[in-house]
Design a protein around this motif. Structure first.
Motif, PDB file in Angstrom:
ATOM      1  N   ASP A   5      78.744  38.481 -14.325  1.00  0.00           N
ATOM      2  CA  ASP A   5      79.349  39.588 -13.602  1.00  0.00           C
ATOM      3  C   ASP A   5      80.226  40.433 -14.520  1.00  0.00           C
ATOM      4  N   TYR A   6      80.982  39.779 -15.394  1.00  0.00           N
ATOM      5  CA  TYR A   6      81.808  40.531 -16.336  1.00  0.00           C
ATOM      6  C   TYR A   6      80.935  41.379 -17.254  1.00  0.00           C
ATOM      7  N   SER A   7      79.858  40.823 -17.723  1.00  0.00           N
ATOM      8  CA  SER A   7      79.010  41.579 -18.645  1.00  0.00           C
ATOM      9  C   SER A   7      78.322  42.737 -17.927  1.00  0.00           C
ATOM     10  N   ALA A   8      78.011  42.555 -16.650  1.00  0.00           N
ATOM     11  CA  ALA A   8      77.400  43.650 -15.892  1.00  0.00           C
ATOM     12  C   ALA A   8      78.402  44.792 -15.716  1.00  0.00           C
ATOM     13  N   VAL A   9      79.647  44.464 -15.410  1.00  0.00           N
ATOM     14  CA  VAL A   9      80.681  45.496 -15.270  1.00  0.00           C
ATOM     15  C   VAL A   9      80.936  46.143 -16.616  1.00  0.00           C
ATOM     16  N   GLU A  10      80.999  45.335 -17.665  1.00  0.00           N
ATOM     17  CA  GLU A  10      81.206  45.856 -19.018  1.00  0.00           C
ATOM     18  C   GLU A  10      80.091  46.839 -19.375  1.00  0.00           C
ATOM     19  N   THR A  33      81.088  42.354  -5.380  1.00  0.00           N
ATOM     20  CA  THR A  33      80.437  42.831  -4.161  1.00  0.00           C
ATOM     21  C   THR A  33      79.705  44.143  -4.417  1.00  0.00           C
ATOM     22  N   VAL A  34      80.328  45.044  -5.163  1.00  0.00           N
ATOM     23  CA  VAL A  34      79.690  46.321  -5.497  1.00  0.00           C
ATOM     24  C   VAL A  34      78.409  46.069  -6.284  1.00  0.00           C
ATOM     25  N   LEU A  35      78.485  45.177  -7.261  1.00  0.00           N
ATOM     26  CA  LEU A  35      77.305  44.871  -8.071  1.00  0.00           C
ATOM     27  C   LEU A  35      76.180  44.285  -7.221  1.00  0.00           C
ATOM     28  N   GLU A  36      76.548  43.510  -6.213  1.00  0.00           N
ATOM     29  CA  GLU A  36      75.545  42.860  -5.372  1.00  0.00           C
ATOM     30  C   GLU A  36      74.976  43.780  -4.300  1.00  0.00           C
ATOM     31  N   THR A  37      75.718  44.829  -3.935  1.00  0.00           N
ATOM     32  CA  THR A  37      75.277  45.657  -2.814  1.00  0.00           C
ATOM     33  C   THR A  37      74.636  46.981  -3.216  1.00  0.00           C
ATOM     34  N   ILE A  38      74.982  47.509  -4.373  1.00  0.00           N
ATOM     35  CA  ILE A  38      74.391  48.775  -4.793  1.00  0.00           C
ATOM     36  C   ILE A  38      73.191  48.478  -5.692  1.00  0.00           C
ATOM     37  N   VAL A  39      72.025  48.785  -5.183  1.00  0.00           N
ATOM     38  CA  VAL A  39      70.786  48.582  -5.925  1.00  0.00           C
ATOM     39  C   VAL A  39      70.480  49.885  -6.663  1.00  0.00           C
ATOM     40  N   VAL A  40      70.321  49.763  -7.974  1.00  0.00           N
ATOM     41  CA  VAL A  40      70.087  50.951  -8.792  1.00  0.00           C
ATOM     42  C   VAL A  40      68.595  51.196  -8.942  1.00  0.00           C
ATOM     43  N   ARG A  41      68.154  52.284  -8.301  1.00  0.00           N
ATOM     44  CA  ARG A  41      66.757  52.699  -8.410  1.00  0.00           C
ATOM     45  C   ARG A  41      66.645  54.114  -8.973  1.00  0.00           C
ATOM     46  N   ARG A  46      72.778  55.012  -9.812  1.00  0.00           N
ATOM     47  CA  ARG A  46      73.523  54.656 -11.020  1.00  0.00           C
ATOM     48  C   ARG A  46      74.911  55.313 -11.001  1.00  0.00           C
ATOM     49  N   LYS A  47      74.945  56.553 -10.575  1.00  0.00           N
ATOM     50  CA  LYS A  47      76.208  57.286 -10.475  1.00  0.00           C
ATOM     51  C   LYS A  47      77.116  56.651  -9.418  1.00  0.00           C
ATOM     52  N   GLU A  48      76.538  56.278  -8.281  1.00  0.00           N
ATOM     53  CA  GLU A  48      77.305  55.642  -7.208  1.00  0.00           C
ATOM     54  C   GLU A  48      77.896  54.307  -7.693  1.00  0.00           C
ATOM     55  N   LEU A  49      77.093  53.518  -8.395  1.00  0.00           N
ATOM     56  CA  LEU A  49      77.564  52.248  -8.932  1.00  0.00           C
ATOM     57  C   LEU A  49      78.705  52.471  -9.920  1.00  0.00           C
ATOM     58  N   TYR A  50      78.511  53.421 -10.830  1.00  0.00           N
ATOM     59  CA  TYR A  50      79.542  53.710 -11.818  1.00  0.00           C
ATOM     60  C   TYR A  50      80.839  54.141 -11.130  1.00  0.00           C
ATOM     61  N   ASN A  51      80.743  55.067 -10.195  1.00  0.00           N
ATOM     62  CA  ASN A  51      81.944  55.578  -9.525  1.00  0.00           C
ATOM     63  C   ASN A  51      82.680  54.483  -8.760  1.00  0.00           C
ATOM     64  N   ALA A  52      81.937  53.625  -8.071  1.00  0.00           N
ATOM     65  CA  ALA A  52      82.561  52.537  -7.315  1.00  0.00           C
ATOM     66  C   ALA A  52      83.255  51.552  -8.249  1.00  0.00           C
ATOM     67  N   LEU A  53      82.596  51.174  -9.341  1.00  0.00           N
ATOM     68  CA  LEU A  53      83.200  50.242 -10.291  1.00  0.00           C
ATOM     69  C   LEU A  53      84.374  50.880 -11.043  1.00  0.00           C
ATOM     70  N   ASP A  54      84.231  52.150 -11.388  1.00  0.00           N
ATOM     71  CA  ASP A  54      85.303  52.843 -12.107  1.00  0.00           C
ATOM     72  C   ASP A  54      86.562  52.926 -11.254  1.00  0.00           C
ATOM     73  N   LEU A  55      86.415  53.226  -9.980  1.00  0.00           N
ATOM     74  CA  LEU A  55      87.563  53.287  -9.077  1.00  0.00           C
ATOM     75  C   LEU A  55      88.262  51.931  -9.003  1.00  0.00           C
ATOM     76  N   LEU A  56      87.470  50.873  -8.896  1.00  0.00           N
ATOM     77  CA  LEU A  56      88.047  49.526  -8.864  1.00  0.00           C
ATOM     78  C   LEU A  56      88.702  49.171 -10.197  1.00  0.00           C
ATOM     79  N   TRP A  57      88.081  49.574 -11.293  1.00  0.00           N
ATOM     80  CA  TRP A  57      88.651  49.301 -12.613  1.00  0.00           C
ATOM     81  C   TRP A  57      89.997  50.001 -12.764  1.00  0.00           C
TER      82      TRP A  57
END
Length: 170
Positions: A5-10, A33-41, A46-57
């Motif tokens: 999970d850390y490497s995926a966020v990294e 949870t974000v990594l598990e729920t946002i499927v990148v197709r 990809r933008k949604e995943l980045y924005n969600a993780l960036d906000l949490l970071w």
């Protein structure tokens, strides 16, 4: 959260795993949870995943630094972590700019605490919080003070509602 999970966020954020490991468990759990729920197709995914993780970071980075602020100032971490995010960011910025200016950090904290009940006031009197934020600071503080002292969860609070609404009048 495990190493995967850390490497995926990294990989998504380009952040160091150590910075993620220092974040509160709540933030790391939300990242997972974000990594598990946002499927990148698509690129949009990809933008949604980045924005969600960036906000949490960002939130996690602020909370991790607030722990240092708490230790340096003696202000309880629980108090700092319950402030609005904008105030937390200002406090972190001021602390990183000059960790010795404890007086300024107390000023920002006390100022935020003086109006911390504003959303509850807005809900009670059914007025948008943005309208209350447009009032002079002195009135916001008076409203929050009245709410904190007079609100009764076992009452209709009719007198308090009237009093709060009157405070809004010039």
């Amino acid at each position: 959260m495990n190493d995967y999970d850390y490497s995926a966020v990294e990989k998504v954020l380009g952040a160091e795993p150590e910075s993620i490991a220092e974040m509160p468990e709540e933030i790391r759990a939300k990242m997972k949870t974000v990594l598990e729920t946002i499927v990148v197709r698509t690129d949009e995914d990809r933008k949604e995943l980045y924005n969600a993780l960036d906000l949490l970071w960002q939130k996690g980075s602020v909370l991790a630094t607030l722990n240092d602020v708490s230790k340096a100032t003696g202000i309880p971490y629980a108090t700092l972590s319950n402030l609005d995010f904008d105030t937390q960011q200002v406090i972190v910025f001021e602390y990183l700019a000059d960790s010795g200016d404890i007086k300024k950090i107390y000023m920002f904290t006390n100022s935020a605490l003086a109006v911390i009940e504003l959303e509850k006031v807005a809900k009670l009197i059914t007025v948008p919080v943005r309208e209350l934020r447009g009032l002079p600071r002195r009135i916001q503080e008076q409203m929050c003070g009245a709410y904190a002292m007079e609100y009764d969860s076992d009452s209709t609070n009719a007198d308090l509602i009237t009093e709060l609404r009157e405070m809004m009048q010039p």
